[in-house]
Design a protein around this motif. Sequence first.
Motif, short mmCIF file in Angstrom:
data_model
loop_
_atom_site.label_atom_id
_atom_site.label_comp_id
_atom_site.label_asym_id
_atom_site.label_seq_id
_atom_site.Cartn_x
_atom_site.Cartn_y
_atom_site.Cartn_z
N ALA A 83 0.83 -1.21 0.00
CA ALA A 83 0.00 0.00 0.00
C ALA A 83 0.87 1.26 0.00
O ALA A 83 0.59 2.21 -0.74
N GLN A 84 1.91 1.26 0.79
CA GLN A 84 2.80 2.42 0.85
C GLN A 84 3.49 2.65 -0.50
O GLN A 84 3.57 3.78 -0.98
N LYS A 85 3.97 1.59 -1.11
CA LYS A 85 4.65 1.70 -2.40
C LYS A 85 3.69 2.25 -3.46
O LYS A 85 4.05 3.14 -4.23
N ILE A 86 2.47 1.75 -3.49
CA ILE A 86 1.49 2.20 -4.48
C ILE A 86 1.12 3.66 -4.23
O ILE A 86 1.00 4.45 -5.17
N ALA A 87 0.93 4.04 -2.98
CA ALA A 87 0.55 5.42 -2.66
C ALA A 87 1.60 6.42 -3.14
O ALA A 87 1.27 7.54 -3.53
N LYS A 88 2.86 6.00 -3.13
CA LYS A 88 3.96 6.91 -3.49
C LYS A 88 4.45 6.74 -4.93
O LYS A 88 5.28 7.52 -5.38
N LEU A 89 3.95 5.72 -5.63
CA LEU A 89 4.43 5.43 -6.98
C LEU A 89 4.09 6.56 -7.94
O LEU A 89 2.93 6.95 -8.09
N ARG A 90 5.10 7.10 -8.60
CA ARG A 90 4.92 8.27 -9.47
C ARG A 90 4.63 7.82 -10.90
O ARG A 90 5.54 7.68 -11.72
N ILE A 91 3.34 7.63 -11.19
CA ILE A 91 2.94 7.16 -12.51
C ILE A 91 1.90 8.07 -13.16
O ILE A 91 1.33 7.73 -14.19
N PHE A 92 1.68 9.24 -12.56
CA PHE A 92 0.75 10.22 -13.12
C PHE A 92 1.55 11.38 -13.70
O PHE A 92 2.61 11.74 -13.18
N LYS A 93 1.02 11.97 -14.76
CA LYS A 93 1.73 13.03 -15.48
C LYS A 93 1.81 14.32 -14.68
O LYS A 93 0.85 14.71 -14.00
N ASP A 94 2.96 14.99 -14.81
CA ASP A 94 3.11 16.33 -14.24
C ASP A 94 2.75 17.35 -15.32
O ASP A 94 2.24 16.99 -16.39
N GLU A 95 3.04 18.62 -15.06
CA GLU A 95 2.66 19.70 -15.98
C GLU A 95 3.36 19.63 -17.33
O GLU A 95 2.90 20.23 -18.30
N VAL A 96 4.48 18.89 -17.43
CA VAL A 96 5.16 18.75 -18.72
C VAL A 96 4.97 17.36 -19.33
O VAL A 96 5.63 17.00 -20.30
N GLY A 97 4.06 16.57 -18.75
CA GLY A 97 3.72 15.28 -19.33
C GLY A 97 4.57 14.11 -18.88
O GLY A 97 4.41 13.01 -19.39
N LYS A 98 5.49 14.31 -17.93
CA LYS A 98 6.31 13.21 -17.41
C LYS A 98 5.57 12.50 -16.29
O LYS A 98 4.87 13.13 -15.51
N MET A 99 5.76 11.19 -16.21
CA MET A 99 5.19 10.43 -15.09
C MET A 99 6.02 10.77 -13.85
O MET A 99 7.05 10.17 -13.60
N ASN A 100 5.55 11.75 -13.09
CA ASN A 100 6.31 12.27 -11.98
C ASN A 100 5.45 12.57 -10.75
O ASN A 100 5.93 13.15 -9.80
#
Length: 145
Positions: A46-63
């Motif tokens: 659960a902790q790993k999933i909560a922190k996993l950076r797989i959503f796009k930031d303002e420049v389109g990177k999964m961050n």
Amino acid sequence: MRALLQRVSKSSVWTDGALIGQSGPGLMILVCAMHGDGPEKAAQLAQKIAKLRIFKDEVGKMNRSILDVGGSALVVSQFTLAADTTRGNRPGFSDAAPAAEGERLFNAFVSNLADHGIPVETGAFGADMSVELVNDGPVTIWMEN
């Protein structure tokens, strides 16, 4: 524990023709408890999933994480993630935790994920369900701990 994550714009789960869980933008998470797993594995996953950076930031990177984007999660138990396909043509599922233990660990995972501040809805453990989702990306990630 094993999990299959899908970044979604929406997802829902139905049983006996009734909607029992849904999420908006966020994650559809299929989860399987394995033999030998304990509550610490549920908390770690659960902790790993909560922190996993797989959503796009303002420049389109999964961050960004699900927390960063204010997403929600739909979590569904999926013992077939334990499938062993190394012999023959019929998968074996003996690596999955027994049903009572699997349900306890599934509930622990859901509780831990919610404790991170993520809105969580679920399917019905052990039920036949219909799952609908719109995969965003598509982004699909296999996790095991």
